[in-house]
Structures are given as C-alpha cells and as structure tokens.
Design a protein around this motif. Structure first.
Motif, PDB file in Angstrom:
ATOM      1  N   MET A   1       0.849  -1.195   0.000  1.00  0.00           N
ATOM      2  CA  MET A   1       0.000   0.000   0.000  1.00  0.00           C
ATOM      3  C   MET A   1       0.882   1.241   0.000  1.00  0.00           C
ATOM      4  N   VAL A   2       0.573   2.207  -0.884  1.00  0.00           N
ATOM      5  CA  VAL A   2       1.442   3.362  -1.087  1.00  0.00           C
ATOM      6  C   VAL A   2       1.601   4.192   0.178  1.00  0.00           C
ATOM      7  N   ASP A   3       0.552   4.282   0.970  1.00  0.00           N
ATOM      8  CA  ASP A   3       0.558   5.153   2.143  1.00  0.00           C
ATOM      9  C   ASP A   3       1.144   4.487   3.385  1.00  0.00           C
ATOM     10  N   THR A   4       1.609   3.254   3.258  1.00  0.00           N
ATOM     11  CA  THR A   4       2.189   2.542   4.396  1.00  0.00           C
ATOM     12  C   THR A   4       3.434   3.269   4.920  1.00  0.00           C
ATOM     13  N   VAL A   5       3.597   3.270   6.246  1.00  0.00           N
ATOM     14  CA  VAL A   5       4.785   3.845   6.876  1.00  0.00           C
ATOM     15  C   VAL A   5       5.477   2.757   7.690  1.00  0.00           C
ATOM     16  N   ALA A   6       6.777   2.602   7.488  1.00  0.00           N
ATOM     17  CA  ALA A   6       7.574   1.627   8.240  1.00  0.00           C
ATOM     18  C   ALA A   6       8.734   2.360   8.909  1.00  0.00           C
ATOM     19  N   ILE A   7       8.868   2.185  10.210  1.00  0.00           N
ATOM     20  CA  ILE A   7       9.949   2.824  10.963  1.00  0.00           C
ATOM     21  C   ILE A   7      10.704   1.747  11.738  1.00  0.00           C
ATOM     22  N   ALA A   8      11.985   1.608  11.435  1.00  0.00           N
ATOM     23  CA  ALA A   8      12.842   0.658  12.145  1.00  0.00           C
ATOM     24  C   ALA A   8      13.494   1.368  13.327  1.00  0.00           C
ATOM     25  N   LEU A   9      13.298   0.833  14.503  1.00  0.00           N
ATOM     26  CA  LEU A   9      13.916   1.347  15.726  1.00  0.00           C
ATOM     27  C   LEU A   9      15.138   0.478  16.018  1.00  0.00           C
ATOM     28  N   LEU A  10      16.324   1.047  15.859  1.00  0.00           N
ATOM     29  CA  LEU A  10      17.552   0.271  15.992  1.00  0.00           C
ATOM     30  C   LEU A  10      18.393   0.774  17.164  1.00  0.00           C
ATOM     31  N   ARG A  11      19.016  -0.157  17.857  1.00  0.00           N
ATOM     32  CA  ARG A  11      19.893   0.191  18.977  1.00  0.00           C
ATOM     33  C   ARG A  11      21.334   0.297  18.495  1.00  0.00           C
ATOM     34  N   HIS A  12      22.042   1.261  19.024  1.00  0.00           N
ATOM     35  CA  HIS A  12      23.454   1.458  18.675  1.00  0.00           C
ATOM     36  C   HIS A  12      24.302   0.236  19.020  1.00  0.00           C
ATOM     37  N   GLY A  13      25.510   0.207  18.492  1.00  0.00           N
ATOM     38  CA  GLY A  13      26.423  -0.894  18.752  1.00  0.00           C
ATOM     39  C   GLY A  13      26.945  -0.915  20.180  1.00  0.00           C
ATOM     40  N   LEU A  14      27.507  -2.035  20.566  1.00  0.00           N
ATOM     41  CA  LEU A  14      28.057  -2.231  21.906  1.00  0.00           C
ATOM     42  C   LEU A  14      29.224  -1.269  22.141  1.00  0.00           C
ATOM     43  N   THR A  15      29.197  -0.589  23.282  1.00  0.00           N
ATOM     44  CA  THR A  15      30.256   0.361  23.623  1.00  0.00           C
ATOM     45  C   THR A  15      31.160  -0.194  24.716  1.00  0.00           C
ATOM     46  N   ILE A  16      32.252   0.509  24.945  1.00  0.00           N
ATOM     47  CA  ILE A  16      33.175   0.120  26.018  1.00  0.00           C
ATOM     48  C   ILE A  16      32.469   0.181  27.371  1.00  0.00           C
ATOM     49  N   ALA A  17      31.647   1.222  27.584  1.00  0.00           N
ATOM     50  CA  ALA A  17      30.901   1.341  28.838  1.00  0.00           C
ATOM     51  C   ALA A  17      29.873   0.226  28.980  1.00  0.00           C
ATOM     52  N   ASN A  18      29.231  -0.165  27.875  1.00  0.00           N
ATOM     53  CA  ASN A  18      28.290  -1.289  27.922  1.00  0.00           C
ATOM     54  C   ASN A  18      28.984  -2.568  28.362  1.00  0.00           C
ATOM     55  N   GLU A  19      30.206  -2.770  27.896  1.00  0.00           N
ATOM     56  CA  GLU A  19      30.945  -3.973  28.279  1.00  0.00           C
ATOM     57  C   GLU A  19      31.241  -3.987  29.775  1.00  0.00           C
ATOM     58  N   ARG A  20      31.381  -2.802  30.366  1.00  0.00           N
ATOM     59  CA  ARG A  20      31.593  -2.694  31.822  1.00  0.00           C
ATOM     60  C   ARG A  20      30.280  -2.782  32.591  1.00  0.00           C
ATOM     61  N   ARG A  21      29.145  -2.788  31.862  1.00  0.00           N
ATOM     62  CA  ARG A  21      27.806  -2.765  32.460  1.00  0.00           C
ATOM     63  C   ARG A  21      27.598  -1.493  33.276  1.00  0.00           C
ATOM     64  N   ALA A  22      28.138  -0.397  32.753  1.00  0.00           N
ATOM     65  CA  ALA A  22      27.986   0.898  33.401  1.00  0.00           C
ATOM     66  C   ALA A  22      26.763   1.619  32.856  1.00  0.00           C
ATOM     67  N   TYR A  23      26.183   2.501  33.662  1.00  0.00           N
ATOM     68  CA  TYR A  23      25.050   3.303  33.213  1.00  0.00           C
ATOM     69  C   TYR A  23      25.547   4.334  32.206  1.00  0.00           C
ATOM     70  N   LEU A  24      24.875   4.366  31.061  1.00  0.00           N
ATOM     71  CA  LEU A  24      25.311   5.216  29.959  1.00  0.00           C
ATOM     72  C   LEU A  24      24.085   5.907  29.383  1.00  0.00           C
ATOM     73  N   GLY A  25      23.930   7.185  29.728  1.00  0.00           N
ATOM     74  CA  GLY A  25      22.791   7.947  29.242  1.00  0.00           C
ATOM     75  C   GLY A  25      23.250   9.058  28.320  1.00  0.00           C
ATOM     76  N   TRP A  26      23.363  10.277  28.875  1.00  0.00           N
ATOM     77  CA  TRP A  26      23.788  11.425  28.065  1.00  0.00           C
ATOM     78  C   TRP A  26      25.298  11.516  27.916  1.00  0.00           C
TER      79      TRP A  26
END
Length: 205
Positions: A1-26
């Motif tokens: 259908m021409v009027d269809t809208v699709a939006i992919a919500l993607l999460r960023h890649g793994l960071t150094i802080a993520n590997e430490r399981r640290a809180y990472l916001g702003w």
C-alpha cells in the motif's frame, strides 16, 4: 500500500561502557572493537531506507554511519537515552550502597535520578520528539537510538502490549513497526505489524 509507513527502531552498537555494564545515558562511550565488528557484520542484512534519523550522541551516529555509509543522517537530541545524572558511567557494584539508587531500582518508573531524568520526564521528551518527527513522514525510515527509547516507543506503539522491561533489544538490532497509513501513525495508533530486524538472510545475495 502506497501510504504505508515503516519505521525501524535500531539500537546502537556495543560500547566500552556497555561492556563494563555501566550506566550510559547522556554521557558517551565509543563503540568497542567487538561492537564495531558486530555492526559491520550486520551491514548487508539491512535494506535501504529513505531517511536515517539518529540520536545526536556519538555512539548512535557512529553506528548509523557504519550501517548506512551512504545515507544522510538527521540528528535529534530528543531521542537520547535517559539521563542518569550522577550515576553516569558507574556500575551496580559502585552504586549499591546509595540509598537513592536502591530506591530507584525498586521504583524505576517513578523515582528521581539525582542530577538526571525521571522516567516520566524521559518519556515525555521522547514523545514530543516523536510527534514532531512523524508529522509529515511516509515511506521507510530508521531511528538509530538507545535501548530505553526503543522500549518506551514499543510500549506505546507495538501491536501487543508488554511492559517496558519485557522488551529485549540487542545492540545493532531492533524492530520495524509498520502502519497501514500515515493517518494511523499521526493519530498515535498502535502499528499493525511488528517484526524483528535485521532479517538474517543476506539481502545482496
């Protein structure tokens, strides 16, 4: 259908802080070597999208450029992760003696975050940014963002209702939400179809 809208919500890649399981916001942290390798390995599994929106934080911008190297990016601070204030960059073990932190763990959807955002404040910011963004959108788009933002949007728009913490989003992956027409999206209705992305079959053959 021409009027269809699709939006992919993607999460960023793994960071150094993520590997430490640290809180990472702003605050920010670069993608780790493993995180960058994983994102590059996913590149061929994503289709072409008409427009790439991204949180303005470098970890999202970097991921978007790795996945969609030829695309123009639209950066938007509305889609930043929740601001963890004084807890930024710290881990559970470093915070478990903090009474305010323990209270937040017990009541994460209501409790205040010292120097940061409460969940209602975070959610209102994401909602406002979303409403401004989708006002005139059609076609297929990507929002490269953070785990908390994706969960908040899925709570509102997924065709099945699930609690915030019941949604799992791996780094570099996410969900595509599809609305049958633009008016359904603008009215804030739940999407009609939800699928995990990427679909793990090489789109280039």
């Amino acid at each position: 259908m021409v009027d269809t809208v699709a939006i992919a919500l993607l999460r960023h890649g793994l960071t150094i802080a993520n590997e430490r399981r640290a809180y990472l916001g702003w605050s920010d942290s670069p993608l780790s070597a493993g995180g960058e390798k994983q994102i590059l390995a996913l590149r061929d599994f994503y289709p072409m999208y008409e427009k790439i929106h991204t949180s303005d934080l470098p970890r999202c911008v970097e991921t978007a450029r790795l996945l969609f190297p030829d695309a123009a990016l639209v950066k938007d601070g509305s889609f930043r992760e929740m601001n963890f204030g004084l807890w930024e960059g710290r881990t559970y073990d470093e915070l478990k003696g903090d009474g305010k932190y323990l209270d937040w763990l017990e009541h994460p959807m209501e409790a205040e975050v010292p120097g940061g955002e409460s969940y209602p404040e975070f959610s209102a910011r994401v909602r406002n940014g979303w409403n401004e963004w989708i006002a005139d959108e059609k076609g297929r788009h990507v929002l490269m963002t953070h785990g908390g933002v994706i969960r908040d949007l899925l709570v509102r728009f997924a065709p099945v209702e699930k609690a915030f913490f019941d949604w799992g989003i791996a780094h570099g992956m996410g969900y595509e939400l599809i609305w049958k027409d633009r008016n359904s999206l603008r009215r804030g209705e739940r999407c009609t179809l939800l699928q995990a992305v990427p679909i793990m079959a090489n789109l280039n053959g």
